[in-house]
Enzyme design. Structure first.
Site, mmCIF file in Angstrom:
data_model
loop_
_atom_site.group_PDB
_atom_site.id
_atom_site.type_symbol
_atom_site.label_atom_id
_atom_site.label_comp_id
_atom_site.label_asym_id
_atom_site.label_seq_id
_atom_site.Cartn_x
_atom_site.Cartn_y
_atom_site.Cartn_z
ATOM 1 N N HIS A 8 20.208 -8.191 7.160
ATOM 2 C CA HIS A 8 18.932 -7.674 7.664
ATOM 3 C C HIS A 8 18.654 -6.310 7.031
ATOM 4 O O HIS A 8 17.642 -5.689 7.313
ATOM 5 C CB HIS A 8 18.964 -7.513 9.188
ATOM 6 C CG HIS A 8 19.002 -8.804 9.937
ATOM 7 N ND1 HIS A 8 17.930 -9.679 9.998
ATOM 8 C CD2 HIS A 8 19.983 -9.369 10.676
ATOM 9 C CE1 HIS A 8 18.264 -10.726 10.735
ATOM 10 N NE2 HIS A 8 19.498 -10.567 11.153
ATOM 11 N N ILE A 10 17.408 -3.930 4.528
ATOM 12 C CA ILE A 10 16.404 -3.954 3.463
ATOM 13 C C ILE A 10 16.876 -3.208 2.217
ATOM 14 O O ILE A 10 16.544 -3.583 1.086
ATOM 15 C CB ILE A 10 15.037 -3.404 3.963
ATOM 16 C CG1 ILE A 10 13.937 -3.684 2.930
ATOM 17 C CG2 ILE A 10 15.122 -1.929 4.288
ATOM 18 C CD1 ILE A 10 13.595 -5.130 2.769
ATOM 19 N N LYS A 12 20.018 -3.035 1.058
ATOM 20 C CA LYS A 12 20.906 -3.943 0.333
ATOM 21 C C LYS A 12 20.085 -5.010 -0.391
ATOM 22 O O LYS A 12 20.364 -5.344 -1.537
ATOM 23 C CB LYS A 12 21.868 -4.644 1.297
ATOM 24 C CG LYS A 12 23.052 -3.842 1.735
ATOM 25 C CD LYS A 12 23.952 -4.743 2.557
ATOM 26 C CE LYS A 12 25.093 -3.980 3.178
ATOM 27 N NZ LYS A 12 25.954 -4.883 3.988
ATOM 28 N N ASP A 68 30.437 -7.600 2.783
ATOM 29 C CA ASP A 68 30.881 -6.571 3.703
ATOM 30 C C ASP A 68 31.438 -5.467 2.838
ATOM 31 O O ASP A 68 32.053 -5.724 1.799
ATOM 32 C CB ASP A 68 31.921 -7.101 4.691
ATOM 33 C CG ASP A 68 32.056 -6.196 5.912
ATOM 34 O OD1 ASP A 68 31.053 -5.562 6.302
ATOM 35 O OD2 ASP A 68 33.158 -6.114 6.476
ATOM 36 N N THR A 69 31.166 -4.252 3.257
ATOM 37 C CA THR A 69 31.560 -3.084 2.479
ATOM 38 C C THR A 69 32.235 -2.082 3.389
ATOM 39 O O THR A 69 31.861 -1.931 4.545
ATOM 40 C CB THR A 69 30.312 -2.430 1.831
ATOM 41 O OG1 THR A 69 29.759 -3.349 0.885
ATOM 42 C CG2 THR A 69 30.670 -1.145 1.105
ATOM 43 N N GLY A 149 23.719 4.737 3.776
ATOM 44 C CA GLY A 149 25.108 4.826 4.222
ATOM 45 C C GLY A 149 25.731 6.161 3.849
ATOM 46 O O GLY A 149 25.153 7.220 4.077
ATOM 47 N N TYR A 150 26.894 6.105 3.247
ATOM 48 C CA TYR A 150 27.660 7.304 2.884
ATOM 49 C C TYR A 150 27.295 7.846 1.501
ATOM 50 O O TYR A 150 27.936 8.771 1.012
ATOM 51 C CB TYR A 150 29.164 6.994 2.920
ATOM 52 C CG TYR A 150 29.680 6.640 4.295
ATOM 53 C CD1 TYR A 150 30.165 7.625 5.157
ATOM 54 C CD2 TYR A 150 29.685 5.325 4.747
ATOM 55 C CE1 TYR A 150 30.644 7.307 6.415
ATOM 56 C CE2 TYR A 150 30.157 4.999 6.002
ATOM 57 C CZ TYR A 150 30.639 5.989 6.838
ATOM 58 O OH TYR A 150 31.111 5.673 8.094
ATOM 59 N N LYS A 171 22.864 3.907 -10.113
ATOM 60 C CA LYS A 171 23.877 3.452 -9.174
ATOM 61 C C LYS A 171 24.290 2.017 -9.473
ATOM 62 O O LYS A 171 25.472 1.664 -9.384
ATOM 63 C CB LYS A 171 23.353 3.572 -7.739
ATOM 64 C CG LYS A 171 24.361 3.166 -6.685
ATOM 65 C CD LYS A 171 23.780 3.263 -5.281
ATOM 66 C CE LYS A 171 24.731 2.664 -4.260
ATOM 67 N NZ LYS A 171 24.140 2.567 -2.932
ATOM 68 N N HIS A 176 30.288 -0.219 -6.378
ATOM 69 C CA HIS A 176 31.158 -1.275 -5.861
ATOM 70 C C HIS A 176 30.376 -2.560 -5.638
ATOM 71 O O HIS A 176 30.810 -3.648 -6.008
ATOM 72 C CB HIS A 176 31.791 -0.807 -4.552
ATOM 73 C CG HIS A 176 30.788 -0.211 -3.606
ATOM 74 N ND1 HIS A 176 30.130 0.976 -3.868
ATOM 75 C CD2 HIS A 176 30.293 -0.651 -2.429
ATOM 76 C CE1 HIS A 176 29.292 1.247 -2.886
ATOM 77 N NE2 HIS A 176 29.369 0.281 -1.999
#
Length: 192
Positions: A8, A10, A12, A68-69, A149-150, A171, A176
């Site tokens: 969900h 957006i 990503k 999943d990260t 995120g981070y 990026k 990753h």
């Protein structure tokens, strides 16, 4: 080929659509009518990725991939790890998560960290797994306005900018997630 990306998020979705280009028709969870927050009950990134892909395949009968990260910080024994998105609580607030992480690193000279992404693809009832990682450092305060995120506190090795100071294209060349997705895309192109 139609594929559902089990998210969900957006941010990503935008990142991955840029990597996939026009090779595949990407469906979201919303497109297939899935409004649920898919459970992530396991202790590893790989298991949670697989569970999300399994859930979508079983509940909606579509080929899909899920990721999943986690961010693993050496000085914190791998925290936040599998709990990266909800490190500071179930509200999943990135600013709260970064604040807690920086607070937990107060006084630590060891700032080594790595992002790890695992993608699980379920295609014709067979599971395939792809992993990508990037090493870097946690800086002392947020920098940059891009990403999520981070990203504002993570500087990949060999660079002097955080992920949040990089464009999406910059990026995408080293993250990753992009490394894991490059493996997925190569696999899909061979099997399309």
């Amino acid at each position: 080929m139609k594929l559902c990306f089990a998210t969900h998020n957006i941010h990503k979705l935008e990142e991955i659509q840029a990597l996939l280009g026009n090779h595949f028709e990407l469906l979201t969870l919303d497109d297939i009518g899935c409004n649920a927050e898919i459970p992530e009950p396991f202790d590893t990134i790989a298991e949670n990725s697989r569970e999300k892909a399994r859930y979508v395949k079983d509940e909606f009968g579509v080929n899909c991939f899920a990721d999943d990260t986690g961010l693993m910080v050496d000085a914190l024994n791998g925290e936040p790890g599998v709990k990266s998105a909800r490190y500071a609580g179930l509200q999943r607030n990135s600013n709260d998560n970064m604040k807690l992480l920086l607070n937990n690193l107060t006084g630590s000279k060891d700032r080594k960290a790595r992002f790890v992404t695992v993608i699980t693809l379920t295609l014709n009832n067979v599971f395939h797994e792809f992993e990508g990682s990037v090493e870097g450092q946690i800086i002392f305060e947020k920098r940059g306005i891009h990403g999520f995120g981070y990203d504002p506190i993570f500087v990949p090795d060999g660079y002097d900018k955080t992920f949040a100071e990089m464009t999406m294209q910059e990026k995408a060349t080293l993250s990753h997630r992009s490394r894991a997705f490059a493996k997925l895309v190569n696999f899909l192109k061979k099997h399309n």
